[in-house]
Design an enzyme around this catalytic site. Structure first.
Site, PDB file in Angstrom:
ATOM      1  N   TYR A 141      37.227   3.793 -22.628  1.00  0.00           N
ATOM      2  CA  TYR A 141      35.687   3.906 -23.242  1.00  0.00           C
ATOM      3  C   TYR A 141      35.281   5.100 -23.078  1.00  0.00           C
ATOM      4  O   TYR A 141      34.078   5.603 -23.769  1.00  0.00           O
ATOM      5  CB  TYR A 141      34.869   2.636 -22.753  1.00  0.00           C
ATOM      6  CG  TYR A 141      35.232   1.498 -23.344  1.00  0.00           C
ATOM      7  CD1 TYR A 141      36.283   0.897 -23.618  1.00  0.00           C
ATOM      8  CD2 TYR A 141      33.950   0.574 -24.108  1.00  0.00           C
ATOM      9  CE1 TYR A 141      36.411  -0.524 -24.263  1.00  0.00           C
ATOM     10  CE2 TYR A 141      34.119  -0.407 -24.622  1.00  0.00           C
ATOM     11  CZ  TYR A 141      35.356  -0.959 -24.680  1.00  0.00           C
ATOM     12  OH  TYR A 141      35.426  -2.344 -25.304  1.00  0.00           O
ATOM     13  N   LYS A 192      49.003  -2.743 -17.736  1.00  0.00           N
ATOM     14  CA  LYS A 192      50.432  -2.528 -18.327  1.00  0.00           C
ATOM     15  C   LYS A 192      51.240  -1.299 -17.816  1.00  0.00           C
ATOM     16  O   LYS A 192      51.282  -0.262 -18.009  1.00  0.00           O
ATOM     17  CB  LYS A 192      50.265  -1.785 -19.859  1.00  0.00           C
ATOM     18  CG  LYS A 192      49.811  -3.064 -20.906  1.00  0.00           C
ATOM     19  CD  LYS A 192      51.170  -3.750 -21.150  1.00  0.00           C
ATOM     20  CE  LYS A 192      51.943  -3.024 -22.016  1.00  0.00           C
ATOM     21  NZ  LYS A 192      53.133  -3.784 -22.335  1.00  0.00           N
ATOM     22  N   ASP A 225      49.899  -8.141 -21.760  1.00  0.00           N
ATOM     23  CA  ASP A 225      50.306  -8.859 -22.903  1.00  0.00           C
ATOM     24  C   ASP A 225      50.645 -10.102 -22.590  1.00  0.00           C
ATOM     25  O   ASP A 225      50.394 -11.194 -23.210  1.00  0.00           O
ATOM     26  CB  ASP A 225      51.443  -8.029 -23.595  1.00  0.00           C
ATOM     27  CG  ASP A 225      52.448  -7.632 -22.741  1.00  0.00           C
ATOM     28  OD1 ASP A 225      52.336  -7.324 -21.533  1.00  0.00           O
ATOM     29  OD2 ASP A 225      53.721  -7.377 -23.173  1.00  0.00           O
ATOM     30  N   ASP A 249      37.902  -6.402 -22.256  1.00  0.00           N
ATOM     31  CA  ASP A 249      37.081  -6.743 -23.477  1.00  0.00           C
ATOM     32  C   ASP A 249      38.085  -7.600 -24.488  1.00  0.00           C
ATOM     33  O   ASP A 249      37.472  -8.643 -24.997  1.00  0.00           O
ATOM     34  CB  ASP A 249      37.162  -5.295 -24.330  1.00  0.00           C
ATOM     35  CG  ASP A 249      36.135  -5.411 -25.850  1.00  0.00           C
ATOM     36  OD1 ASP A 249      35.352  -6.266 -25.428  1.00  0.00           O
ATOM     37  OD2 ASP A 249      36.565  -4.889 -26.693  1.00  0.00           O
ATOM     38  N   ASP A 253      37.328 -12.073 -25.013  1.00  0.00           N
ATOM     39  CA  ASP A 253      37.142 -12.544 -26.333  1.00  0.00           C
ATOM     40  C   ASP A 253      38.065 -13.518 -26.622  1.00  0.00           C
ATOM     41  O   ASP A 253      37.892 -14.746 -27.110  1.00  0.00           O
ATOM     42  CB  ASP A 253      37.320 -11.620 -27.594  1.00  0.00           C
ATOM     43  CG  ASP A 253      35.945 -10.926 -27.893  1.00  0.00           C
ATOM     44  OD1 ASP A 253      35.126 -10.746 -27.202  1.00  0.00           O
ATOM     45  OD2 ASP A 253      35.809 -10.931 -29.276  1.00  0.00           O
TER      46      ASP A 253
HETATM   47  C1  IPM Z   1      31.750  -6.517 -25.220  1.00  0.00           C
HETATM   48  C2  IPM Z   1      31.358  -5.743 -26.820  1.00  0.00           C
HETATM   49  C3  IPM Z   1      31.101  -4.567 -26.331  1.00  0.00           C
HETATM   50  C4  IPM Z   1      32.442  -3.796 -25.715  1.00  0.00           C
HETATM   51  C5  IPM Z   1      30.832  -3.306 -27.682  1.00  0.00           C
HETATM   52  C6  IPM Z   1      29.470  -3.974 -28.343  1.00  0.00           C
HETATM   53  C7  IPM Z   1      30.541  -2.079 -27.506  1.00  0.00           C
HETATM   54  O1  IPM Z   1      32.436  -5.963 -27.540  1.00  0.00           O
HETATM   55  O2  IPM Z   1      30.655  -6.487 -24.451  1.00  0.00           O
HETATM   56  O3  IPM Z   1      32.584  -7.071 -24.913  1.00  0.00           O
HETATM   57  O4  IPM Z   1      33.403  -3.253 -26.336  1.00  0.00           O
HETATM   58  O5  IPM Z   1      32.485  -3.695 -24.464  1.00  0.00           O
HETATM   59 MG    MG Z   2      33.797  -7.445 -26.622  1.00  0.00          MG
END
Ligand code: IPM
Ligand code: MG
Length: 366
Positions: A141, A192, A225, A249, A253
């Protein structure tokens, strides 16, 4: 001295879900002696529209001075065509980086009432309680070089750099080990190392720190993975998952869907405690995005933001009892069968954002 809380509602559904958390803060002020001064500022596209930048220096300084920051979400199609430094997300990344919020805690808990809302079978997710510790201020990032380069022959070249140092790895790993000790004492470290030097360094440094200071904690190394696969195969094997910024990240999710909805997952982003003042910079945010498709419709699930407020009460304001009660109020509301559309199932009452917030508040006040 009165504590301070800065609210950054942001974009899309951000203002809608943040408003429900503010209702709860105001109730705690009126009925539970929560002595806090609340202010608001702009972040993301909302700030771009007014100031031309996704986070002003003034808003950043307010965030730095506050005891805690609670945000909604940032981003949306309106600002998508801009260069990266002019996009809503850049405001959030600057906030994380400048406040040095290196440890992102993302609990994934499956509330009993939601075991049937997950796309996975009840027996796979029921009772799930895992915690991601995601590194938040390093890795791909922020690594340089980065950019898109024109090679002049009709070709372009896009570059991002994955980079970690020993101290960056140690400080976040320390957080994971410390938290594991208070839970089920197990850390899975995901990287990884089979293809990336930065992953190999991550693995070796996590192991070194473990052997030197945390030998009592069970440590497993897992390829990212394989971790993704195990998360849907048998997620209850995990206690704490320690991982880098990008994998964290993605995997968080994915884990959100084990709990029923992306609208359920809170997070806390923490910096280092000041050794003199004891102050710890902290940002609390739902892990979901700004959901432009449902923004403004009053149907977004405010639970992730309300649960982020609970984390905020616990970590930044030393109000563990209020945090427990708030989390219980969310669980009870779900058990009452009151649901926003994302977690609605046959036989439950479908409500909007404000009604969900009110129902949780009613449970809290009961
Ligand atoms: C998260 C989001 C952020 C990230 C975005 C909005 C920059 O997806 O907090 O998970 O990628 O960290
Ligand atoms: Mg995210």
């Amino acid at each position: 001295m009165t504590k301070t809380l800065l609210i950054l509602p942001g974009d899309g559904i951000g203002p809608e879900v943040a408003a429900e958390a503010v209702k709860i803060v105001n109730w705690l002020r009126a009925h539970r002696g929560f002595d806090v001064a609340v202010s608001e500022d702009l972040l993301g596209g909302a700030s771009i529209d007014v100031h031309g930048v996704p986070l002003t220096d003034a808003a950043l300084e307010k965030a730095r001075a506050a005891d805690a920051v609670l945000m909604g979400s940032v981003g949306g199609p309106k600002w998508a065509g801009q260069p990266y430094d002019k996009r809503p997300e850049a405001g959030l990344l600057r906030l994380r980086k400048d406040l040095d919020l290196f440890a992102n805690l993302r609990p994934a808990i499956c509330f009993p009432a939601l075991a049937d809302s997950s796309t996975l079978k009840r027996e796979v997710v029921e009772g799930l309680d895992l915690l991601f510790v995601r590194e938040l201020t390093g890795g791909v990032y922020f690594g340089t070089p980065r950019g898109i380069e024109d090679l002049g022959n009709g070709e372009r070249r896009g570059v991002n750099t994955q980079v970690y140092t020993t101290s960056e790895i140690h400080r976040v790993a320390r957080v994971a080990f410390e938290l594991a000790r208070k839970r089920r004492n197990t850390v899975h470290s995901a990287e990884k190392h089979n293809v990336m030097e930065s992953g190999l360094l991550w693995k070796e440094e996590v192991q070194k720190l473990h052997d030197a200071e945390y030998a009592d904690v069970r440590l497993e190394h897992i390829l990212a993975d394989n971790c993704a696969m195990q998360l849907v195969r048998a997620p209850k094997q995990f206690d704490v998952i320690l991982t880098d910024n990008l994998f964290g990240d993605i995997l968080s999710d994915q884990a959100a869907m084990l709990t029923g909805s992306l609208g359920m997952l809170p997070s806390a982003s923490l910096g280092a405690k000041d050794p003199v003042t004891g102050k710890q910079p902290a940002l609390y945010e739902p892990i979901h995005g700004s959901a432009p498709d449902i923004a403004g419709k009053g149907v977004a699930n405010p639970c992730a933001t309300i649960l982020s407020l609970a984390m905020c009460l616990r970590f930044s304001f030393d109000r563990g009892e209020d945090a427990d009660r708030l989390e219980a109020a969310v669980a009870q509301t779900l058990a009452d069968g009151i649901r926003t559309p994302d977690i609605w199932v046959e036989g439950c009452r479908k409500v909007g954002t404000a009604e969900m917030g009110d129902a949780i508040l009613k449970r809290l006040a009961a």
